[in-house]
Design an enzyme around this catalytic site. Structure first.
Site, PDB file in Angstrom:
ATOM      1  CG  HIS A   1     -18.485  -6.013 -11.457  1.00 36.98           C
ATOM      2  ND1 HIS A   1     -19.392  -6.624 -10.628  1.00 36.98           N
ATOM      3  CD2 HIS A   1     -17.817  -5.111 -10.682  1.00 36.98           C
ATOM      4  CE1 HIS A   1     -19.279  -6.122  -9.404  1.00 36.98           C
ATOM      5  NE2 HIS A   1     -18.331  -5.202  -9.420  1.00 36.98           N
TER       6      HIS A   1
ATOM      7  CG  ASP B   1      -2.095   0.970   1.048  1.00 39.15           C
ATOM      8  OD1 ASP B   1      -3.148   0.541   0.536  1.00 39.15           O
ATOM      9  OD2 ASP B   1      -1.957   2.149   1.420  1.00 39.15           O
ATOM     10  CB  ALA B   2       0.473   4.520  -1.575  1.00 38.04           C
ATOM     11  CB  VAL B   3      -1.126   4.928   3.534  1.00 40.98           C
ATOM     12  CG1 VAL B   3      -1.129   5.719   4.835  1.00 40.98           C
ATOM     13  CG2 VAL B   3      -1.869   5.681   2.433  1.00 40.98           C
ATOM     14  N   PRO B   4       2.259   3.986   4.482  1.00 42.73           N
ATOM     15  CG  PRO B   4       4.227   5.130   4.974  1.00 42.73           C
ATOM     16  CD  PRO B   4       3.059   5.142   4.051  1.00 42.73           C
ATOM     17  CG  ASP B   5       2.425   5.779   9.743  1.00 43.54           C
ATOM     18  OD1 ASP B   5       3.515   5.170   9.735  1.00 43.54           O
ATOM     19  OD2 ASP B   5       2.324   6.994  10.014  1.00 43.54           O
ATOM     20  CE  LYS B   6      -6.446   1.767   5.686  1.00 41.04           C
ATOM     21  NZ  LYS B   6      -6.381   0.305   5.704  1.00 41.04           N
TER      22      LYS B   6
END
EC number: 1.1.1.27
Length: 354
Positions: A214, A73-78
């Site tokens: 879809h 993911d691009a958000v390291p903390d999350k």
């Protein structure tokens, strides 16, 4: 009477006991522990640690489908928080190695790469503008993924899934047999659920498929819907229960609208798509030969233009197997609706200029 102060005084020799619990490892290549006999470890990477990505990862983890799961993911903390939250449940789960990172190198050597990353629609933004932003995102993530895992299967979940499956195929350089989209697998599950509720039976006893896009133009294949081997439309006729085209379209519409209902109530969908994709992962990794309606490159299916990715029922499997694609039997009206649905996908693909 003297009290024993050690296990050895009780006649329990730790050295002897260890040999009973732990088998010695031999360097002899003829032993069962040799490289030749070891089971190949399975690695799955999930790109995007949002609600959908984590529901998929959690379901794959609890079903014990992989020896290693990589989260990107691009958000390291999350991302680290999500990984730790799963790792803290290690005592209750199958032993699976969890790794995470913001760089695609963490996915190296994956057997299956599941892409859930995607841009969210901004208020007032057109579907085409949203599609263009997602294509720009795929240009950044798909080539590095293909470079890290040359032999991986690529499973696209990001929406619009049919068009982005086409994009992933073009950008990866993989053969079409190794790139599929989650397609109408979840739509078909929703269809089966609604039919089961109407007929008061278990959803697992309902055989029913949605095909095509879809999305809003998906096609309900009523001609093949059955319960315990009994065609549903024939059963309704024999029981003198009223139904007409309007009623059937109402059920199809309810399938299409069900995702919007969930989003309006909780803000997003997650668990159903998590189970849906995990079922696809099981079929792919274990070569279960189950039939799923997934987005594949349509080549001559019911007159659909070549180069169109659209959902059709087929058994997704590893490329080394014989091709699993088979053309569904449709009524002329169903085939016409499928071509109309596929045309929408094809037109969007042409706008991208890939």
């Amino acid at each position: 009477m003297k009290k024993a102060t050690s296990l050895s005084e009780l006649g329990f020799d730790a050295g002897d006991a260890s040999s009973g619990f732990f088998r010695p490892v031999s360097g002899d290549s003829s032993t069962p522990t040799s490289q030749h006999h070891r089971r190949r470890l399975t690695k799955v990477s999930v790109i995007g640690a949002g609600n959908v990505g984590m529901a998929i990862a959690q379901t794959i983890l609890t079903r014990d489908l992989a020896d290693e799961i990589a989260l990107v993911d691009a958000v390291p903390d999350k991302l680290r928080g999500e990984m730790l939250d799963l790792q803290h449940a290690a005592a209750f789960l199958p032993r699976t190695r969890l790794v995470s990172g913001t760089d695609m190198s963490v996915t190296r050597g994956s057997d299956l790469v599941i892409v859930t990353a995607g841009a969210r629609q901004i208020q007032g933004e057109t579907r085409l503008d949203l599609l263009q932003r997602n294509v720009a995102l795929f240009r950044k993530i798909v080539p590095p993924l293909a470079e890290q895992s040359h032999d991986a299967l690529l499973l696209v979940v990001s929406n619009p899934v049919d068009v982005l499956t086409y994009v992933a195929w073009k950008l990866s350089g993989f053969p079409a047999s190794r790139v599929i989209g989650s397609g109408t697998n979840l739509d078909s599950s929703r269809f089966r659920f609604l039919l089961a509720e109407h007929l008061d039976v278990n959803a697992q006893d309902v055989q029913a498929y949605m095909v095509g896009e879809h999305g809003d133009s998906s096609v309900a294949v009523w001609s093949s819907v059955s319960v315990a081997g009994m065609p549903v439309l024939k059963s309704l006729q024999e029981s003198h229960r009223c139904f007409d085209e309007e009623a059937l379209e109402g059920i199809r519409r309810a399938v299409v609208d069900s995702a919007y209902e969930v989003i309006s109530l909780k803000g997003y969908t997650s668990w159903a798509i998590g189970y849906s994709v995990a079922s696809l992962a099981a079929s792919l990794l274990r070569d279960q030969r189950r039939i799923h309606p997934v987005s594949v490159l349509a080549r001559g299916f019911h007159g659909i233009p070549d180069g169109t990715t659209s959902s059709s029922a087929c058994p997704p499997r590893r490329p080394r197997r014989r091709p699993g694609r088979r053309e569904m039997e449709l009524t002329e009206e169903e085939a016409k609706r499928l071509r109309r649905s596929a045309k929408t996908i094809w037109e969007n693909c042409q706008l991208l200029g890939l």
